[in-house]
Every structure is written in structure tokens, then in C-alpha cells.
Write a protein that holds these residues in place. Structure first.
Motif, PDB file in Angstrom:
ATOM      1  N   GLN A 176      46.100 -12.819  18.578  1.00  0.00           N
ATOM      2  CA  GLN A 176      44.805 -13.730  18.471  1.00  0.00           C
ATOM      3  C   GLN A 176      44.341 -13.520  16.951  1.00  0.00           C
ATOM      4  N   GLN A 177      43.655 -14.700  16.441  1.00  0.00           N
ATOM      5  CA  GLN A 177      42.612 -15.049  15.519  1.00  0.00           C
ATOM      6  C   GLN A 177      41.491 -14.678  15.675  1.00  0.00           C
ATOM      7  N   VAL A 178      40.810 -13.313  14.631  1.00  0.00           N
ATOM      8  CA  VAL A 178      39.808 -13.678  14.682  1.00  0.00           C
ATOM      9  C   VAL A 178      38.358 -12.987  13.817  1.00  0.00           C
ATOM     10  N   HIS A 179      37.119 -14.151  14.156  1.00  0.00           N
ATOM     11  CA  HIS A 179      36.845 -14.564  12.277  1.00  0.00           C
ATOM     12  C   HIS A 179      35.290 -14.306  13.124  1.00  0.00           C
ATOM     13  N   TRP A 180      35.208 -12.710  12.626  1.00  0.00           N
ATOM     14  CA  TRP A 180      33.371 -12.013  12.477  1.00  0.00           C
ATOM     15  C   TRP A 180      32.587 -12.686  11.256  1.00  0.00           C
ATOM     16  N   GLU A 181      31.423 -12.442  11.451  1.00  0.00           N
ATOM     17  CA  GLU A 181      30.436 -12.973  10.130  1.00  0.00           C
ATOM     18  C   GLU A 181      29.732 -11.612   9.962  1.00  0.00           C
ATOM     19  N   LEU A 182      29.500 -11.193   9.248  1.00  0.00           N
ATOM     20  CA  LEU A 182      29.153 -10.327   8.841  1.00  0.00           C
ATOM     21  C   LEU A 182      27.794 -10.760   8.949  1.00  0.00           C
ATOM     22  N   ASN A 183      27.446  -9.110   9.134  1.00  0.00           N
ATOM     23  CA  ASN A 183      25.706  -9.442   9.195  1.00  0.00           C
ATOM     24  C   ASN A 183      24.827  -8.250   8.739  1.00  0.00           C
ATOM     25  N   MET A 184      25.645  -7.307   8.155  1.00  0.00           N
ATOM     26  CA  MET A 184      24.394  -6.707   7.298  1.00  0.00           C
ATOM     27  C   MET A 184      25.973  -5.510   6.408  1.00  0.00           C
ATOM     28  N   ASP A 185      25.254  -5.523   4.759  1.00  0.00           N
ATOM     29  CA  ASP A 185      26.277  -5.046   4.125  1.00  0.00           C
ATOM     30  C   ASP A 185      27.272  -3.799   4.435  1.00  0.00           C
ATOM     31  N   TYR A 186      28.703  -4.038   3.337  1.00  0.00           N
ATOM     32  CA  TYR A 186      29.824  -3.619   4.236  1.00  0.00           C
ATOM     33  C   TYR A 186      30.229  -2.315   3.107  1.00  0.00           C
ATOM     34  N   LEU A 187      30.214  -0.862   3.630  1.00  0.00           N
ATOM     35  CA  LEU A 187      30.251   0.618   2.131  1.00  0.00           C
ATOM     36  C   LEU A 187      32.412   0.322   2.804  1.00  0.00           C
ATOM     37  N   GLY A 188      33.375  -0.352   1.829  1.00  0.00           N
ATOM     38  CA  GLY A 188      34.645   0.340   2.781  1.00  0.00           C
ATOM     39  C   GLY A 188      35.309  -0.392   1.432  1.00  0.00           C
ATOM     40  N   HIS A 189      36.242  -1.006   1.544  1.00  0.00           N
ATOM     41  CA  HIS A 189      37.004  -1.288   1.164  1.00  0.00           C
ATOM     42  C   HIS A 189      36.352  -2.070  -0.186  1.00  0.00           C
ATOM     43  N   PRO A 190      36.570  -2.804  -1.150  1.00  0.00           N
ATOM     44  CA  PRO A 190      36.009  -4.208  -1.936  1.00  0.00           C
ATOM     45  C   PRO A 190      36.860  -5.111  -1.695  1.00  0.00           C
ATOM     46  N   TYR A 191      38.397  -4.802  -1.446  1.00  0.00           N
ATOM     47  CA  TYR A 191      38.801  -6.313  -0.782  1.00  0.00           C
ATOM     48  C   TYR A 191      39.387  -6.942   0.449  1.00  0.00           C
ATOM     49  N   ARG A 209      27.730   3.723   9.475  1.00  0.00           N
ATOM     50  CA  ARG A 209      27.932   2.653  10.102  1.00  0.00           C
ATOM     51  C   ARG A 209      26.594   2.990  11.014  1.00  0.00           C
ATOM     52  N   ASN A 210      26.493   4.432  11.233  1.00  0.00           N
ATOM     53  CA  ASN A 210      25.271   4.263  12.055  1.00  0.00           C
ATOM     54  C   ASN A 210      23.803   4.401  11.576  1.00  0.00           C
ATOM     55  N   TYR A 211      23.270   4.347  10.835  1.00  0.00           N
ATOM     56  CA  TYR A 211      22.874   3.020   9.723  1.00  0.00           C
ATOM     57  C   TYR A 211      23.016   1.800   9.563  1.00  0.00           C
ATOM     58  N   GLY A 212      23.744   1.251  10.887  1.00  0.00           N
ATOM     59  CA  GLY A 212      23.902  -0.746  10.596  1.00  0.00           C
ATOM     60  C   GLY A 212      24.199  -1.121  10.029  1.00  0.00           C
ATOM     61  N   PHE A 213      25.294  -0.196   9.028  1.00  0.00           N
ATOM     62  CA  PHE A 213      26.163  -0.616   7.751  1.00  0.00           C
ATOM     63  C   PHE A 213      27.142  -1.374   8.540  1.00  0.00           C
ATOM     64  N   GLY A 214      27.951  -2.236   7.787  1.00  0.00           N
ATOM     65  CA  GLY A 214      29.337  -2.890   8.362  1.00  0.00           C
ATOM     66  C   GLY A 214      29.007  -3.928   9.300  1.00  0.00           C
ATOM     67  N   GLU A 215      27.921  -4.260  10.390  1.00  0.00           N
ATOM     68  CA  GLU A 215      28.107  -5.036  11.948  1.00  0.00           C
ATOM     69  C   GLU A 215      28.711  -6.529  11.553  1.00  0.00           C
ATOM     70  N   VAL A 216      29.619  -6.702  12.243  1.00  0.00           N
ATOM     71  CA  VAL A 216      29.698  -8.339  12.448  1.00  0.00           C
ATOM     72  C   VAL A 216      29.220  -8.449  13.863  1.00  0.00           C
ATOM     73  N   SER A 217      29.620 -10.121  13.849  1.00  0.00           N
ATOM     74  CA  SER A 217      29.536 -10.459  15.395  1.00  0.00           C
ATOM     75  C   SER A 217      30.697 -11.378  15.229  1.00  0.00           C
ATOM     76  N   LEU A 218      30.631 -11.994  16.218  1.00  0.00           N
ATOM     77  CA  LEU A 218      32.253 -12.421  16.882  1.00  0.00           C
ATOM     78  C   LEU A 218      31.281 -13.952  16.496  1.00  0.00           C
ATOM     79  N   LYS A 219      32.464 -14.446  15.383  1.00  0.00           N
ATOM     80  CA  LYS A 219      31.978 -15.993  15.560  1.00  0.00           C
ATOM     81  C   LYS A 219      32.858 -16.494  16.297  1.00  0.00           C
ATOM     82  N   ASP A 220      33.664 -16.565  15.894  1.00  0.00           N
ATOM     83  CA  ASP A 220      35.589 -18.127  16.734  1.00  0.00           C
ATOM     84  C   ASP A 220      36.435 -17.273  17.123  1.00  0.00           C
ATOM     85  N   THR A 221      36.992 -17.058  17.674  1.00  0.00           N
ATOM     86  CA  THR A 221      38.857 -16.106  18.404  1.00  0.00           C
ATOM     87  C   THR A 221      39.467 -17.648  19.027  1.00  0.00           C
TER      88      THR A 221
END
Length: 198
Positions: free
Chosen positions: A5-20, A169-181
Motif C-alpha cells: 500500500q502506497q501512502v502519500h501524506w501532505e504536511l500540514n505543520m512543520d516537522y521536527l525529526g530526521h532531516p532527510y 507532536r503535542n504542539y501540532g508539529f508533524g501533522e499530516v493529512s492523507l492526500k492519496d493511497t
């Protein structure tokens, strides 16, 4: 047959994590918040690669050809196993040469609470003679899911939507919404030899 299953999410908020990439472990644990334990323990997730929603062209090895506007914003059809890897390269070789390739190959960083975060959108100025003074590029995360029991896939949109990856994540960072699968089936011998690449 192997079910992917391929999953494609749209980033809704900045992501704090691995840079790549978003680690497969982060995706796996985010799914664990939505799934029952006996289902969750049989799900495997690949790393999630960051993809800019920009104009692109299909490479020669892809089953499709031509230019597509905002190519990175949705999953193209998959007709062969190699089609799965279109968005897996961090240098985005599918981007049109006329697009700001160098800028998009270095994800925009913003400081959030003293920590570097990958921006959910990149805003670039444009020359004065252009109709618009700036261009905004949205960012997406693409990943693959595989299950020990193929009947567990596909996961429903209600499970895949609204996940959060990375830190704070408790502050909303890294939130994604499903765009396509989409779900694809491949002969077991083909995918098992390349499972580590997924």
C-alpha cells in the motif's frame, strides 16, 4: 503475491525529526495510535520520503511519460515494479529543469522553539517581471506499507488521516493529512528481493 500500500501524506505543520526522511519507526508508531494491537504488530512501514509538490516529468524507466503539473502532490499510477520508486530519491530527479531544483533539493528549515524543523511549505521570491511575486511549494511524505498478513491491507483512510510524525507532536508539529493511497500487487519473488529498498 505481495500486497503493497502506497501512502502519500501532505504536511500540514512543520516537522521536527530526521532531516532527510520520516523514519519507518515513526510511521509505524503513529499508526499504532490508530490500530488495534493485534493488527498493528503485523504492519511494516518504509521510511517516508519528503516530496515537493512541483511540476515534474516522468523518467525514461517509468511506464508513463510526459510532464505533469504538481507531480509530487499525488501518486501516479503504478504499472510496473520500478514505478514504485519514482519519489524515493531525495534529489528529486523527476523535477523539471525549469523548476528551482537546487532550492527544493535542500528542504527549507525553520527554527521552532529553538529546534530546527523542516517547513511544511517553501516560499520563494520570484523576479519582478513575473505575474506572482512569490511561489509556494507544499511538501508531502510518501511511504509504503506491507503486512505479514496481506488481508490486513489496505488500511482505511480514517486510520491514515491526521497522523503526526516527529517531535513536539503535542504542539501540532508533524501533522499530516492523507492526500492519496493505492494498493498494488507484485509477484512474491520480485518484491522479496527488493524489500529492503521499499
Amino acid at each position: 503475491m505481495t500486497r503493497i500500500q502506497q501512502v502519500h501524506w501532505e504536511l500540514n505543520m512543520d516537522y521536527l525529526g530526521h532531516p532527510y526522511y520520516v523514519s519507518g519507526n515513526a510511521i509505524y508508531h503513529a499508526l499504532g495510535m490508530q490500530l488495534e494491537h493485534d493488527v498493528h504488530q503485523h504492519i511494516n512501514a518504509s521510511h517516508g520520503m519528503f516530496v515537493p509538490g512541483q511540476f515534474g516529468t516522468f523518467p525514461e524507466e517509468h511506464s508513463q511519460s510526459g510532464i505533469r503539473p504538481y507531480m509530487g502532490s499525488a501518486l501516479p499510477d503504478v504499472e510496473s515494479y520500478t514505478d514504485l520508486f519514482l519519489f524515493r530519491h531525495p534529489d528529486h530527479p523527476w523535477l523539471l529543469d525549469s523548476r528551482p531544483r537546487d532550492a527544493l533539493n535542500a528542504h527549507d528549515i525553520r527554527i521552532q522553539s529553538g529546534m530546527p524543523a523542516l517547513a511544511h511549505e517553501t516560499i520563494m521570491g520570484r523576479p519582478d517581471d513575473h505575474r506572482k511575486q512569490q511561489q509556494t511549494t507544499r511538501w508531502y511524505v510518501t511511504a509504503y506499507l506491507h503486512a505479514d498478513d496481506p488481508d490486513l491491507l489496505p488500511l482505511g483512510e480514517d486510520v491514515l488521516d491526521g497522523l503526526q510524525f516527529g517531535g513536539k507532536r503535542n504542539y501540532g508539529f508533524g501533522e499530516v493529512s492523507l492526500k492519496d493511497t493505492q494498493v498494488r500487487y507484485f509477484p512474491t519473488g520480485v518484491s522479496s528481493g527488493a524489500k529492503a529498498s521499499l
